[in-house]
Design a protein around this motif. Sequence first.
Motif, PDB file in Angstrom:
ATOM      1  N   GLU A 158       0.795  -1.212   0.000  1.00  0.00           N
ATOM      2  CA  GLU A 158       0.000   0.000   0.000  1.00  0.00           C
ATOM      3  C   GLU A 158       0.836   1.275   0.000  1.00  0.00           C
ATOM      4  O   GLU A 158       0.639   2.171  -0.809  1.00  0.00           O
ATOM      5  CB  GLU A 158      -0.930   0.009   1.216  1.00  0.00           C
ATOM      6  CG  GLU A 158      -1.972   1.087   1.147  1.00  0.00           C
ATOM      7  CD  GLU A 158      -2.288   1.649   2.511  1.00  0.00           C
ATOM      8  OE1 GLU A 158      -2.280   0.897   3.486  1.00  0.00           O
ATOM      9  OE2 GLU A 158      -2.521   2.869   2.593  1.00  0.00           O
ATOM     10  N   ARG A 159       1.784   1.323   0.931  1.00  0.00           N
ATOM     11  CA  ARG A 159       2.571   2.555   1.054  1.00  0.00           C
ATOM     12  C   ARG A 159       3.270   2.906  -0.256  1.00  0.00           C
ATOM     13  O   ARG A 159       3.168   4.012  -0.753  1.00  0.00           O
ATOM     14  CB  ARG A 159       3.573   2.390   2.185  1.00  0.00           C
ATOM     15  CG  ARG A 159       4.438   3.594   2.380  1.00  0.00           C
ATOM     16  CD  ARG A 159       4.429   4.110   3.793  1.00  0.00           C
ATOM     17  NE  ARG A 159       3.099   4.400   4.292  1.00  0.00           N
ATOM     18  CZ  ARG A 159       2.842   4.637   5.576  1.00  0.00           C
ATOM     19  NH1 ARG A 159       3.810   4.589   6.450  1.00  0.00           N
ATOM     20  NH2 ARG A 159       1.625   4.930   5.969  1.00  0.00           N
ATOM     21  N   THR A 203       0.603   4.037  -2.993  1.00  0.00           N
ATOM     22  CA  THR A 203      -0.029   5.346  -2.863  1.00  0.00           C
ATOM     23  C   THR A 203       0.996   6.455  -3.018  1.00  0.00           C
ATOM     24  O   THR A 203       0.718   7.492  -3.592  1.00  0.00           O
ATOM     25  CB  THR A 203      -0.750   5.479  -1.512  1.00  0.00           C
ATOM     26  OG1 THR A 203       0.147   5.122  -0.476  1.00  0.00           O
ATOM     27  CG2 THR A 203      -1.961   4.588  -1.454  1.00  0.00           C
ATOM     28  N   GLU A 204       2.211   6.215  -2.542  1.00  0.00           N
ATOM     29  CA  GLU A 204       3.236   7.239  -2.719  1.00  0.00           C
ATOM     30  C   GLU A 204       3.589   7.419  -4.184  1.00  0.00           C
ATOM     31  O   GLU A 204       3.753   8.521  -4.671  1.00  0.00           O
ATOM     32  CB  GLU A 204       4.482   6.904  -1.903  1.00  0.00           C
ATOM     33  CG  GLU A 204       4.351   7.382  -0.477  1.00  0.00           C
ATOM     34  CD  GLU A 204       5.442   6.830   0.419  1.00  0.00           C
ATOM     35  OE1 GLU A 204       6.434   6.282  -0.091  1.00  0.00           O
ATOM     36  OE2 GLU A 204       5.279   6.936   1.644  1.00  0.00           O
ATOM     37  N   THR A 253      -4.759   3.946  10.587  1.00  0.00           N
ATOM     38  CA  THR A 253      -4.289   3.090   9.492  1.00  0.00           C
ATOM     39  C   THR A 253      -5.428   2.226   8.956  1.00  0.00           C
ATOM     40  O   THR A 253      -5.591   2.068   7.750  1.00  0.00           O
ATOM     41  CB  THR A 253      -3.148   2.176   9.978  1.00  0.00           C
ATOM     42  OG1 THR A 253      -2.296   2.951  10.810  1.00  0.00           O
ATOM     43  CG2 THR A 253      -2.376   1.611   8.832  1.00  0.00           C
TER      44      THR A 253
END
Lengths: 306, 298
Positions: free
Chosen positions: A292-293, A296-297, B106
């Motif tokens: 995810e990180r 999205t970044e 989160t």
Amino acid sequence: MTPSYGVRERTAPAYGARWSRERVETAALRVLRWLTVAFFLVVTLVPFYYMVLLSFRSIQALLLAPGRLWPSLGELTASTYVDVLRSMDEGGQGFLLFMRNSAVLAVLTVIATLLVSIPGAYAVSRLRFSGRRQVHFLFLAVYLFPSIVLAIPLFVLLSLLGLRGSIYPLVVVYISQTVPVSIYMLRNYFETVPRSVEEAAAVDGASRLGVVWRVSIPLAMPAITATALYVFMIAWNEFLFALLFLTEDPANWTVSLGLARLSGSIEIPATVLMAGSVILTLPIVVLFFLAERMLTEGLTSGAEKG
Amino acid sequence: MSLRAREARAGWLFLSPTLVTVLVMVVLPVLWTLMLAFQDVRLINIRQVGLFGNYTLENLSRVLSSPNFAEALRTTLIFTVAGTTLSILLGLAAALCVRRPFRGRTFVRAAMLLPYVAPVVAVTFVWEVMLHPQFGVVNEIGTSLLGWERAIPFLSQEGVALATVIAFEAWRYFPFAFLFLLARLQAIPGDLDEAARVDGATPLQRFRHITFPQLTSVIALLAVLRFIWTFNEFDDIYLLTGGGAGTEVVSVRVFQLLTARADVGEAAAQAMVLAVALVVLLGIYFAFFARRFEETPS
């Protein structure tokens, strides 16, 4: 009442009225904020909860109690999954085959897209040449271009060549859809690789290709992984082109296409197809939250610059 | 060869696979669509129609004079404006909610991305079942708890169906706006907000005068992107209603012409009008609105 921010409250003693307005607004916004969070949780989670719940019920149980939103242990069944996965010859819906098709199509699309877009992204982010701006504009235009306009000539072409119904031509169609976004994501990362690292390698006598292969690509590996996952998701989720080009041959249907084609039929119970929806959704959701990180970044890195 | 020239050559060399793909799979097909739009072609006679023969304006005049097409264009416009606006507003509300850390953030953030990430065929199917007049949970709750007189056919009643697909569009795409707005919000330095706070600005005033002006450029960008994509949207509407009950947007119409009637020429003409309409609308947008955003300092 302390506001939810990390800083200690400061009073503005000269303005009594403002002070109270501050307090009222802070309190109201805090309540509103939690209501809004609750609202979003309900609207985003309930449909997925409903999907999973129904996939474990039989159609009779659903028809008897359509409003029930909690599982009753006695009626839960996994037979829906058996039915949806089993091949059509055995009386099932053939989703195991569809999953295999989707996976083959998506993996081939990922490989082909990366082969094309890694050098492309490197060129756009690193090398100075005239026409770079125009190339940028072309990619953006392709990215934003209506796919229905593209669908017409490709449909006609594949019909003429007799290639409708097979998976491999579709890979080529998918590349054209994924390359622009892939280049956009990769470019942002290549730009963060310091030039000095590459120059050092070049001084040591490595050729341009050698520098890219041994220095830039390894450094950009996280970005390449993220892009690969994103392209996989696009290909796995894609519907329009699969509908246009694969409908002819059920043996080559993807999971998306299979679910869409079968959901029109009255004979197949909705709960069995719900199991199909879970099968379609689960791999994508798992992949997304694993990365995810990074994803999205990679997608929003332009937004922070404003 | 100079270093500069070598670099330029390497640039084009590295780019060539991409350029060839884009040229063969996008540029040439689009040019062909343009030609098809001016030819009387159906799928059965396409081999007879030469690449350069029989040019006619008939497709275009048929498209432009058809009341159904005008209706589809109107539906597309309503769907696009409402879908874009709602998805951005929802995305803004969501981003403001999870802007600052709290326990479980989160998880909330992850939940909010689900509609955008999940395959479109799966989520449209869930919506269809949830809204089903006989066994859908929404109608069940509505009739038994909320006192609706009868089940509402959300996807097959004129008027209601369009509202439903707009709601779906907002639901599915607010995470996109959410991601961009959240990224921007978290990049805003806190000191300005803090200074305004010390000066006695209330939370709403601070949002209005400090936070919001920092977001306008991202909102403008989102508006353009979402407008373009919603204007061309096919999957959502085709899967939810098949274009029935007053939800036939242009791209669904193009698809029907292409597959059901195999009328390639008219399909191409419609798609072209769609693309031209989009370009014109974007032109208007940039002429009237973009300048305003450029003037606001950010």
